[in-house]
Scaffold this motif. Structure first.
Motif, mmCIF file in Angstrom:
data_model
loop_
_atom_site.group_PDB
_atom_site.id
_atom_site.type_symbol
_atom_site.label_atom_id
_atom_site.label_comp_id
_atom_site.label_asym_id
_atom_site.label_seq_id
_atom_site.Cartn_x
_atom_site.Cartn_y
_atom_site.Cartn_z
ATOM 1 N N GLY A 199 0.826 -1.212 0.000
ATOM 2 C CA GLY A 199 0.000 0.000 0.000
ATOM 3 C C GLY A 199 0.859 1.259 0.000
ATOM 4 O O GLY A 199 0.577 2.214 -0.723
ATOM 5 N N GLU A 200 1.923 1.246 0.793
ATOM 6 C CA GLU A 200 2.817 2.414 0.850
ATOM 7 C C GLU A 200 3.552 2.592 -0.475
ATOM 8 O O GLU A 200 3.761 3.707 -0.944
ATOM 9 C CB GLU A 200 3.841 2.262 1.987
ATOM 10 N N LEU A 201 3.963 1.473 -1.076
ATOM 11 C CA LEU A 201 4.683 1.548 -2.362
ATOM 12 C C LEU A 201 3.778 2.154 -3.442
ATOM 13 O O LEU A 201 4.182 3.077 -4.167
ATOM 14 C CB LEU A 201 5.150 0.152 -2.783
ATOM 15 N N VAL A 202 2.552 1.653 -3.513
ATOM 16 C CA VAL A 202 1.611 2.159 -4.517
ATOM 17 C C VAL A 202 1.273 3.627 -4.239
ATOM 18 O O VAL A 202 1.177 4.450 -5.150
ATOM 19 C CB VAL A 202 0.329 1.294 -4.543
ATOM 20 N N SER A 203 1.122 3.944 -2.970
ATOM 21 C CA SER A 203 0.814 5.305 -2.566
ATOM 22 C C SER A 203 1.955 6.245 -2.996
ATOM 23 O O SER A 203 1.710 7.329 -3.542
ATOM 24 C CB SER A 203 0.664 5.314 -1.056
ATOM 25 N N PHE A 204 3.171 5.810 -2.768
ATOM 26 C CA PHE A 204 4.353 6.575 -3.204
ATOM 27 C C PHE A 204 4.282 6.843 -4.702
ATOM 28 O O PHE A 204 4.423 7.987 -5.156
ATOM 29 C CB PHE A 204 5.613 5.778 -2.846
ATOM 30 N N GLU A 205 4.037 5.802 -5.471
ATOM 31 C CA GLU A 205 4.055 5.939 -6.930
ATOM 32 C C GLU A 205 2.872 6.763 -7.429
ATOM 33 O O GLU A 205 2.995 7.545 -8.368
ATOM 34 C CB GLU A 205 4.084 4.552 -7.575
ATOM 35 N N ARG A 206 1.748 6.569 -6.781
ATOM 36 C CA ARG A 206 0.556 7.309 -7.149
ATOM 37 C C ARG A 206 0.748 8.815 -6.895
ATOM 38 O O ARG A 206 0.436 9.646 -7.738
ATOM 39 C CB ARG A 206 -0.612 6.758 -6.311
ATOM 40 N N ILE A 207 1.259 9.145 -5.716
ATOM 41 C CA ILE A 207 1.420 10.570 -5.369
ATOM 42 C C ILE A 207 2.506 11.210 -6.241
ATOM 43 O O ILE A 207 2.375 12.359 -6.672
ATOM 44 C CB ILE A 207 1.709 10.740 -3.857
ATOM 45 N N ALA A 208 3.571 10.453 -6.538
ATOM 46 C CA ALA A 208 4.617 10.991 -7.415
ATOM 47 C C ALA A 208 4.053 11.247 -8.816
ATOM 48 O O ALA A 208 4.417 12.235 -9.464
ATOM 49 C CB ALA A 208 5.805 10.035 -7.478
ATOM 50 N N SER A 209 3.156 10.372 -9.288
ATOM 51 C CA SER A 209 2.522 10.600 -10.601
ATOM 52 C C SER A 209 1.593 11.806 -10.537
ATOM 53 O O SER A 209 1.538 12.600 -11.476
ATOM 54 C CB SER A 209 1.702 9.385 -11.041
ATOM 55 N N ALA B 148 -2.365 -7.827 -6.723
ATOM 56 C CA ALA B 148 -3.507 -7.822 -7.653
ATOM 57 C C ALA B 148 -4.682 -6.992 -7.131
ATOM 58 O O ALA B 148 -5.173 -6.113 -7.849
ATOM 59 C CB ALA B 148 -3.929 -9.252 -7.978
ATOM 60 N N PRO B 149 -5.155 -7.211 -5.882
ATOM 61 C CA PRO B 149 -6.308 -6.407 -5.438
ATOM 62 C C PRO B 149 -6.018 -4.907 -5.362
ATOM 63 O O PRO B 149 -6.862 -4.088 -5.728
ATOM 64 C CB PRO B 149 -6.657 -6.973 -4.056
ATOM 65 N N LEU B 150 -4.804 -4.540 -4.923
ATOM 66 C CA LEU B 150 -4.495 -3.108 -4.833
ATOM 67 C C LEU B 150 -4.358 -2.475 -6.218
ATOM 68 O O LEU B 150 -4.804 -1.349 -6.449
ATOM 69 C CB LEU B 150 -3.219 -2.884 -4.011
ATOM 70 N N ASN B 151 -3.743 -3.234 -7.140
ATOM 71 C CA ASN B 151 -3.645 -2.716 -8.510
ATOM 72 C C ASN B 151 -5.027 -2.575 -9.135
ATOM 73 O O ASN B 151 -5.296 -1.632 -9.867
ATOM 74 C CB ASN B 151 -2.770 -3.635 -9.378
ATOM 75 N N GLN B 152 -5.895 -3.551 -8.819
ATOM 76 C CA GLN B 152 -7.256 -3.499 -9.349
ATOM 77 C C GLN B 152 -7.986 -2.269 -8.822
ATOM 78 O O GLN B 152 -8.669 -1.570 -9.573
ATOM 79 C CB GLN B 152 -8.004 -4.785 -8.956
ATOM 80 N N PHE B 153 -7.814 -2.021 -7.538
ATOM 81 C CA PHE B 153 -8.425 -0.830 -6.939
ATOM 82 C C PHE B 153 -7.982 0.429 -7.695
ATOM 83 O O PHE B 153 -8.805 1.257 -8.091
ATOM 84 C CB PHE B 153 -8.042 -0.731 -5.453
ATOM 85 N N HIS B 154 -6.667 0.551 -7.914
ATOM 86 C CA HIS B 154 -6.159 1.754 -8.579
ATOM 87 C C HIS B 154 -6.584 1.813 -10.042
ATOM 88 O O HIS B 154 -6.837 2.897 -10.571
ATOM 89 C CB HIS B 154 -4.651 1.872 -8.406
#
Lengths: 213, 213
Positions: free
Chosen positions: A16-26, A74-80
């Motif tokens: 979750g933190e990794l995706v959050s990092f990448e999402r916010i940087a984007s 998979a579930p977190l990527n699906q959410f995003h």
């Protein structure tokens, strides 16, 4: 002996933190102003350091962080993927709403973790500046054009719904984690109360923005 | 007394690091494997720390980092908009190629900077792991499907052309920076030699991948 549920919880948190990092940087790249771009980049960098800290804790406990994260990819990527949007304001709202719901959830779960892990979880959930950022930018946008409020309120509801839906997918795939959740909640009645608390927290955050939940 | 050219150079470098950070973090999300995702996130985080260090140096010298970056926002954004792609391999190649050309350029320019600034510039140009990452992933992809080599070679040429084109825009808008560039190069003949050295460096990097430049 660390339970598998704790490994699951930390694995989900790390990814979750990794995706959050990448999402916010984007998101930062899409900021209309350089100043906002820089603020968001700083928040993203903080999320990355949280990611590293959770991975380090997994390693300390004798687990491979990548393996611990894998079930949640998979579930977190699906959410995003389901919540992908080109709207700057919807993206700003998403960080605030999703991080808020996740923080409420992990905070309750942390009461059943060993002290060191619990204190790490509380530390990485601490606001990295996204609340102040989101609240000020969204309030400004609504003040400037009140019509955006309706669309953002709808977006907030979709976010909550999508998170619950993906959490259900995760729970059914990870029985150990589900068991920990039941332990934290207590009885069946308490599960309803737990979910209600998450809903109330979400409503409170939307209310701060002047948005219906 | 710090010349305006140095402020321009650091401003361009700072914004370049910020964009690089955000670009690599976005690439990380697209990585087909979790392991690659994590490696790229780590490289992105290093770029962010470089960005902060360059901003700190500007502040030390008595300049506002945001103001110093501002003139370079439009051309750098334009470069990235022109080179936007959904291809994972093209994105991987881009980080390697663009960072390589930029590093060669700044390294030559650093010979005309004060010692402390020059040493910072060399430090932030140091490879954060992107070379090893790009080389191994692109070689693997070509070994797996030799047909991709032609498309990537073309992409590499476009990257070089687009960088020269945006650099020309910047040079004509920033006379102080252009003057420093002329000083570094020396005579008109030397300017050609300087550009040739950048082209040779680019060709060498493409060659490492087995790609025509």
């Amino acid at each position: 002996m660390t339970s598998l549920a704790v490994v699951d919880l930390l694995g989900a948190l790390a990814y979750g933190e990794l995706v959050s990092f990448e999402r916010i940087a984007s998101d930062a790249r899409l900021a209309p102003e350089l100043e906002d771009n820089i603020v968001l980049a700083g928040i993203a960098a903080t999320e990355y350091s949280h990611f590293v800290q959770v991975c380090d804790r997994l390693t300390q406990l004798g687990f491979d962080p990548n393996q611990a994260m894998e079930p949640f990819v998979a579930p977190l990527n699906q959410f995003h993927a389901n919540m992908s949007t080109d709207s700057w304001l919807e993206r700003v709202l998403m960080v605030y709403v999703a991080d808020g719901i996740a923080a409420d959830f992990y905070r309750e779960m942390s009461t059943h973790l060993d002290e060191q892990t619990a204190s790490l979880v509380l530390h990485v959930l601490a606001d990295a500046g996204q609340t102040e950022f989101a609240v000020s930018r969204i309030r400004d946008a609504i003040a400037h054009d009140p019509k955006v409020a309706g669309r953002l309120a709808l977006w907030g509801r979709r976010l909550m719904g999508e998170m619950i839906s993906q959490a259900t997918v995760v729970a059914s795939a990870r029985p150990e984690l589900q068991k920990l959740f039941f332990q934290v909640a207590g009885s069946a009645d308490e599960i309803t109360a737990f979910v209600n608390r998450l809903t109330v927290g979400h409503a409170r955050r939307m209310d701060v923005l002047g948005l219906a939940s």
